[in-house]
Motif scaffolding. Structure first.
Motif, PDB file in Angstrom:
ATOM      1  N   VAL A  18      64.051  18.037  58.637  1.00 42.07           N
ATOM      2  CA  VAL A  18      65.469  18.378  58.650  1.00 42.07           C
ATOM      3  C   VAL A  18      66.094  17.807  59.917  1.00 42.07           C
ATOM      4  CG1 VAL A  18      67.150  20.244  58.651  1.00 42.07           C
ATOM      5  CG2 VAL A  18      65.048  20.497  57.372  1.00 42.07           C
ATOM      6  N   ILE A  19      67.231  17.169  59.802  1.00 40.62           N
ATOM      7  CA  ILE A  19      67.942  16.617  60.947  1.00 40.62           C
ATOM      8  C   ILE A  19      68.990  17.624  61.391  1.00 40.62           C
ATOM      9  CG2 ILE A  19      69.458  14.770  61.728  1.00 40.62           C
ATOM     10  CD1 ILE A  19      68.090  12.994  59.627  1.00 40.62           C
ATOM     11  N   PHE A  20      69.051  17.894  62.702  1.00 40.44           N
ATOM     12  CA  PHE A  20      70.016  18.827  63.267  1.00 40.44           C
ATOM     13  C   PHE A  20      70.865  18.136  64.315  1.00 40.44           C
ATOM     14  CE2 PHE A  20      66.644  21.874  62.066  1.00 40.44           C
ATOM     15  CZ  PHE A  20      67.399  22.739  61.307  1.00 40.44           C
ATOM     16  N   GLY A  31      72.939   8.300  58.825  1.00 41.70           N
ATOM     17  CA  GLY A  31      73.522   7.409  57.819  1.00 41.70           C
ATOM     18  C   GLY A  31      73.888   6.040  58.345  1.00 41.70           C
ATOM     19  N   CYS A  32      74.538   5.998  59.527  1.00 40.69           N
ATOM     20  CA  CYS A  32      75.028   4.719  60.034  1.00 40.69           C
ATOM     21  C   CYS A  32      74.586   4.398  61.456  1.00 40.69           C
ATOM     22  CB  CYS A  32      76.555   4.692  59.958  1.00 40.69           C
ATOM     23  SG  CYS A  32      77.360   5.820  61.120  1.00 40.69           S
ATOM     24  N   GLY A  33      73.996   5.358  62.152  1.00 41.02           N
ATOM     25  CA  GLY A  33      73.544   5.127  63.521  1.00 41.02           C
ATOM     26  C   GLY A  33      74.606   5.372  64.573  1.00 41.02           C
ATOM     27  N   SER A  43      78.579  22.855  61.536  1.00 41.03           N
ATOM     28  CA  SER A  43      78.045  21.514  61.328  1.00 41.03           C
ATOM     29  C   SER A  43      78.812  20.503  62.167  1.00 41.03           C
ATOM     30  CB  SER A  43      78.131  21.131  59.842  1.00 41.03           C
ATOM     31  OG  SER A  43      79.477  21.042  59.443  1.00 41.03           O
ATOM     32  N   ALA A  44      78.257  19.315  62.242  1.00 37.89           N
ATOM     33  CA  ALA A  44      78.897  18.198  62.920  1.00 37.89           C
ATOM     34  C   ALA A  44      78.995  17.054  61.915  1.00 37.89           C
ATOM     35  CB  ALA A  44      78.093  17.774  64.135  1.00 37.89           C
ATOM     36  N   GLU A  45      80.125  16.352  61.930  1.00 38.31           N
ATOM     37  CA  GLU A  45      80.358  15.257  60.987  1.00 38.31           C
ATOM     38  C   GLU A  45      80.505  13.955  61.757  1.00 38.31           C
ATOM     39  OE1 GLU A  45      83.945  13.949  58.054  1.00 38.31           O
ATOM     40  OE2 GLU A  45      83.305  16.040  57.955  1.00 38.31           O
ATOM     41  N   CYS A  46      79.823  12.924  61.291  1.00 39.31           N
ATOM     42  CA  CYS A  46      79.898  11.608  61.926  1.00 39.31           C
ATOM     43  C   CYS A  46      81.326  11.077  61.823  1.00 39.31           C
ATOM     44  CB  CYS A  46      78.922  10.643  61.248  1.00 39.31           C
ATOM     45  SG  CYS A  46      78.989   8.960  61.912  1.00 39.31           S
ATOM     46  N   ALA A  47      81.859  10.612  62.944  1.00 38.69           N
ATOM     47  CA  ALA A  47      83.222  10.097  62.962  1.00 38.69           C
ATOM     48  C   ALA A  47      83.339   8.751  62.259  1.00 38.69           C
ATOM     49  CB  ALA A  47      83.713   9.968  64.403  1.00 38.69           C
ATOM     50  N   ARG A  48      82.240   8.045  62.105  1.00 45.27           N
ATOM     51  CA  ARG A  48      82.283   6.722  61.486  1.00 45.27           C
ATOM     52  C   ARG A  48      82.120   6.785  59.962  1.00 45.27           C
ATOM     53  NH1 ARG A  48      78.018   2.334  63.370  1.00 45.27           N
ATOM     54  NH2 ARG A  48      79.249   2.364  65.259  1.00 45.27           N
ATOM     55  N   THR A  51      78.944  11.552  57.491  1.00 43.92           N
ATOM     56  CA  THR A  51      77.723  12.306  57.216  1.00 43.92           C
ATOM     57  C   THR A  51      77.750  13.609  58.008  1.00 43.92           C
ATOM     58  OG1 THR A  51      76.450  10.294  56.868  1.00 43.92           O
ATOM     59  CG2 THR A  51      75.198  12.271  57.392  1.00 43.92           C
ATOM     60  N   ALA A  52      77.493  14.731  57.337  1.00 46.04           N
ATOM     61  CA  ALA A  52      77.496  16.035  58.003  1.00 46.04           C
ATOM     62  C   ALA A  52      76.076  16.547  58.166  1.00 46.04           C
ATOM     63  CB  ALA A  52      78.312  17.026  57.194  1.00 46.04           C
ATOM     64  N   ILE A  53      75.792  17.103  59.350  1.00 47.24           N
ATOM     65  CA  ILE A  53      74.488  17.705  59.618  1.00 47.24           C
ATOM     66  C   ILE A  53      74.714  19.068  60.274  1.00 47.24           C
ATOM     67  CG2 ILE A  53      73.202  15.547  59.738  1.00 47.24           C
ATOM     68  CD1 ILE A  53      73.357  15.664  62.757  1.00 47.24           C
TER      69      ILE A  53
END
Length: 67
Positions: A18-20, A31-33, A43-48, A51-53
Protein backbone atom coordinates in the motif's frame (compact mmCIF):
# COMPACT_ATOMS: atom_id res chain seq x y z
CA UNK A 1 -9.12 -3.85 31.48
CA UNK A 2 -6.58 -3.65 28.65
CA UNK A 3 -7.29 -3.32 24.97
CA UNK A 4 -6.59 -6.33 22.73
CA UNK A 5 -3.24 -6.29 20.96
CA UNK A 6 -3.11 -6.10 17.18
CA UNK A 7 -0.51 -7.93 15.13
CA UNK A 8 0.37 -5.24 12.60
CA UNK A 9 2.63 -7.60 10.64
CA UNK A 10 -0.32 -9.94 10.01
CA UNK A 11 -2.50 -7.02 8.90
CA UNK A 12 0.20 -5.81 6.52
CA UNK A 13 0.68 -9.28 5.03
CA UNK A 14 -3.05 -9.56 4.40
CA UNK A 15 -3.42 -6.24 2.59
CA UNK A 16 -0.32 -6.35 0.38
CA UNK A 17 1.68 -3.33 -0.77
CA UNK A 18 0.00 0.00 0.00
CA UNK A 19 1.35 3.45 -0.90
CA UNK A 20 0.83 6.22 1.67
CA UNK A 21 1.39 9.97 1.70
CA UNK A 22 3.78 10.73 4.55
CA UNK A 23 3.86 14.20 6.03
CA UNK A 24 7.32 15.89 6.14
CA UNK A 25 8.91 13.39 3.74
CA UNK A 26 9.51 13.53 -0.03
CA UNK A 27 6.55 11.85 -1.74
CA UNK A 28 6.58 10.86 -5.39
CA UNK A 29 3.39 10.02 -7.27
CA UNK A 30 3.05 6.34 -8.20
CA UNK A 31 1.25 7.37 -11.40
CA UNK A 32 3.49 10.04 -12.92
CA UNK A 33 6.45 10.54 -10.57
CA UNK A 34 5.47 14.11 -9.71
CA UNK A 35 6.15 15.60 -6.30
CA UNK A 36 3.51 18.37 -5.99
CA UNK A 37 0.47 17.46 -3.90
CA UNK A 38 -2.93 18.86 -2.91
CA UNK A 39 -3.21 17.66 0.68
CA UNK A 40 -6.61 17.08 2.28
CA UNK A 41 -7.76 15.64 5.59
CA UNK A 42 -7.66 11.95 4.64
CA UNK A 43 -5.80 11.82 1.34
CA UNK A 44 -3.36 13.66 -0.88
CA UNK A 45 -3.90 14.15 -4.62
CA UNK A 46 -1.11 14.56 -7.17
CA UNK A 47 -1.20 18.06 -8.64
CA UNK A 48 -0.03 16.79 -12.03
CA UNK A 49 -2.14 13.69 -12.77
CA UNK A 50 -4.76 13.55 -9.97
CA UNK A 51 -3.75 10.21 -8.41
CA UNK A 52 -5.03 10.11 -4.81
CA UNK A 53 -3.31 8.24 -1.98
CA UNK A 54 -4.26 8.02 1.72
CA UNK A 55 -2.33 9.66 4.55
CA UNK A 56 -0.08 7.48 6.68
CA UNK A 57 -1.56 7.13 10.17
CA UNK A 58 0.52 4.91 12.47
CA UNK A 59 -2.20 4.58 15.10
CA UNK A 60 -4.95 3.27 12.80
CA UNK A 61 -4.42 -0.04 10.98
CA UNK A 62 -5.73 -0.33 7.41
CA UNK A 63 -7.85 -3.45 7.07
CA UNK A 64 -8.35 -5.20 3.73
CA UNK A 65 -11.96 -4.65 2.63
CA UNK A 66 -11.98 -7.25 -0.16
CA UNK A 67 -13.21 -10.09 1.91
Amino acid sequence: MTAPRLDFRALQAGRGYVIFYRQCEPNHCPGCGGSAWHVGRQSAECARCGTAIPHFSPGIPIVNQEG
